[in-house]
Design a protein around this motif. Structure first.
Motif, short mmCIF file in Angstrom:
data_model
loop_
_atom_site.label_atom_id
_atom_site.label_comp_id
_atom_site.label_asym_id
_atom_site.label_seq_id
_atom_site.Cartn_x
_atom_site.Cartn_y
_atom_site.Cartn_z
N ILE A 168 -57.40 7.63 14.38
CA ILE A 168 -55.88 8.18 14.54
C ILE A 168 -55.86 9.67 15.24
CG2 ILE A 168 -55.72 9.19 12.47
CD1 ILE A 168 -52.67 8.10 12.59
N LYS A 169 -54.94 9.50 16.47
CA LYS A 169 -54.80 10.98 17.02
C LYS A 169 -53.32 11.84 16.53
CE LYS A 169 -57.10 9.49 21.30
NZ LYS A 169 -58.40 10.19 21.15
N VAL A 170 -53.78 13.16 16.22
CA VAL A 170 -52.71 13.79 15.60
C VAL A 170 -52.46 15.14 16.73
CG1 VAL A 170 -51.95 15.31 13.65
CG2 VAL A 170 -53.40 13.27 13.43
N TYR A 171 -51.30 15.17 16.87
CA TYR A 171 -50.88 16.30 17.91
C TYR A 171 -50.18 17.54 17.10
CZ TYR A 171 -52.07 12.79 21.32
OH TYR A 171 -52.82 11.58 22.09
N MET A 172 -50.79 18.67 17.59
CA MET A 172 -49.98 19.90 17.06
C MET A 172 -49.29 20.61 18.10
SD MET A 172 -51.82 23.23 15.34
CE MET A 172 -51.71 24.30 17.01
N SER A 173 -47.94 20.87 17.88
CA SER A 173 -47.29 21.63 19.05
C SER A 173 -46.42 22.81 18.37
CB SER A 173 -45.99 20.72 19.48
OG SER A 173 -46.86 19.58 20.02
N ILE A 174 -46.19 23.84 19.28
CA ILE A 174 -45.46 25.01 18.79
C ILE A 174 -44.21 24.75 19.57
CG2 ILE A 174 -45.27 27.39 19.12
CD1 ILE A 174 -48.27 27.69 19.20
N GLU A 175 -43.30 24.62 18.55
CA GLU A 175 -41.66 24.50 19.05
C GLU A 175 -40.83 25.59 18.80
OE1 GLU A 175 -41.17 20.31 18.02
OE2 GLU A 175 -42.95 19.60 19.02
N ASP A 176 -39.42 25.12 19.21
CA ASP A 176 -38.34 26.01 18.62
C ASP A 176 -38.64 27.44 18.69
OD1 ASP A 176 -37.16 23.39 17.96
OD2 ASP A 176 -38.28 23.24 16.21
N VAL A 177 -39.03 28.00 19.80
CA VAL A 177 -39.35 29.36 20.06
C VAL A 177 -38.00 30.14 20.08
CG1 VAL A 177 -40.51 31.17 21.18
CG2 VAL A 177 -41.61 28.84 20.88
N GLU A 178 -37.74 30.91 19.12
CA GLU A 178 -36.43 31.89 19.23
C GLU A 178 -36.72 33.30 18.98
OE1 GLU A 178 -33.43 30.39 16.83
OE2 GLU A 178 -33.45 28.39 17.53
N ASP A 179 -36.13 34.25 19.99
CA ASP A 179 -36.13 35.67 19.90
C ASP A 179 -37.66 36.30 19.88
OD1 ASP A 179 -33.31 35.48 19.94
OD2 ASP A 179 -33.21 35.09 17.72
N ALA A 180 -38.61 35.61 20.41
CA ALA A 180 -39.69 36.51 20.39
C ALA A 180 -39.99 37.00 21.58
CB ALA A 180 -40.88 35.26 20.56
N ASN A 181 -40.32 38.39 21.29
CA ASN A 181 -40.63 39.20 22.35
C ASN A 181 -41.37 38.97 23.51
OD1 ASN A 181 -39.15 41.59 21.15
ND2 ASN A 181 -40.54 41.72 19.69
N ASN A 182 -41.04 38.38 24.51
CA ASN A 182 -41.72 37.80 25.80
C ASN A 182 -42.75 36.67 25.46
OD1 ASN A 182 -40.67 39.90 27.37
ND2 ASN A 182 -42.27 41.37 26.62
N GLY A 183 -42.33 36.05 24.18
CA GLY A 183 -42.90 34.82 23.80
C GLY A 183 -44.07 34.87 22.93
N ILE A 184 -44.91 33.98 22.43
CA ILE A 184 -46.18 33.92 21.45
C ILE A 184 -47.25 34.23 22.48
CG2 ILE A 184 -47.19 32.71 19.78
CD1 ILE A 184 -44.25 31.23 19.30
N VAL A 185 -47.76 35.13 21.91
CA VAL A 185 -49.16 35.38 22.51
C VAL A 185 -50.49 35.28 21.51
CG1 VAL A 185 -48.01 36.83 24.22
CG2 VAL A 185 -49.15 37.75 21.86
N GLY A 186 -50.38 34.94 20.20
CA GLY A 186 -51.34 34.82 19.45
C GLY A 186 -50.89 33.81 18.09
N VAL A 187 -51.88 32.89 17.96
CA VAL A 187 -51.73 31.71 17.07
C VAL A 187 -52.92 31.87 16.10
CG1 VAL A 187 -51.38 29.18 16.78
CG2 VAL A 187 -50.52 30.68 19.02
N GLY A 188 -52.91 31.74 14.71
CA GLY A 188 -53.67 31.42 13.86
C GLY A 188 -53.45 30.49 12.87
N GLY A 189 -54.52 30.06 12.06
CA GLY A 189 -54.36 29.13 10.91
C GLY A 189 -55.45 28.31 10.40
#
Length: 213
Positions: free
Chosen positions: A44-65
């Motif tokens: 089974i394939k599972v997709y991870m997405s980043i969504e609903d970005v609001e009020d981020a200073n010039n966007g998301i530049v770092g992701v961790g988890g």
């Protein structure tokens, strides 16, 4: 290039381990999506997405988890990037993932599908895939408020094809037999009615004869 990678790894380490976190006003969500069910033995394939970005200073530049799943029900197969706008890494030994925009020019500002994770179902039951210790940072290295939506998957028992085919054959035979039984029953009812009518006629004749005598 080598120096950039080293600097990037240092930045990722700081992103994942620093105890002092400055939270931004902005927010975003991390969503996992896939089919609702899978059969034991299948992938089974599972997709991870980043969504609903609001009020981020010039966007998301770092992701961790850290990717969380039940390894008694799912076996990790592989992880592939989909539409990631900058460099991402996934360590299957620790299940930790990280991404960093070295240039600060490719920040995530819209719904973006990052990873395609493939798992093999190995046991029946219900399981959830999610991300713990999730951190999303903007261009000012502030941590955004993030909501993680995990994906629940139901793992079904494998159906034996041979038994399934036998069941189908039996079902077909039952359908073939059913009309014959109905015809037989109708014929028996008709014969019974004829006998009853004949008995009535005979009884009537006998009654008439007895009256004459």
């Amino acid at each position: 290039m080598k120096n950039k990678i080293v600097l990037g790894l240092i930045a990722i380490t700081l992103l994942l381990s620093t105890p002092l976190k400055v939270y931004a006003v902005g927010s975003a969500s991390i969503n996992f999506r896939s089919e609702d069910t899978v059969t034991v033995g299948n992938n089974i394939k599972v997709y991870m997405s980043i969504e609903d970005v609001e009020d981020a200073n010039n966007g998301i530049v770092g992701v961790g988890g850290k990717l969380i799943f039940d390894n008694e029900k799912l076996e990790f197969v592989e992880a592939n990037l989909v539409d990631a706008p900058y460099d991402f890494w996934f360590n299957p030994k620790s299940n930790k993932l990280a991404g960093l925009d070295f240039t600060f020019e490719n920040a995530i500002n819209k719904d973006t599908k990052i990873y395609e994770f493939t798992f093999k179902a190995i046991a029946t039951g219900t399981t959830t895939i999610t991300l713990e210790e999730a951190e999303l940072s903007d261009s000012k290295t502030s941590i955004l408020n993030s909501i993680v939506y995990g994906k629940e998957i139901v793992i079904l028992e494998k159906v034996n094809e041979e038994d399934n085919n036998i069941d189908k054959e039996v079902a077909v035979k039952k359908e073939e037999i059913k009309p014959k039984e109905e015809i037989k029953q109708k014929q028996e009812i008709t014969n019974k009615e004829k006998l009853e009518k004949m008995n009535d006629v005979v009884h009537g004749l006998l009654k008439k004869l007895s009256n004459l005598l």
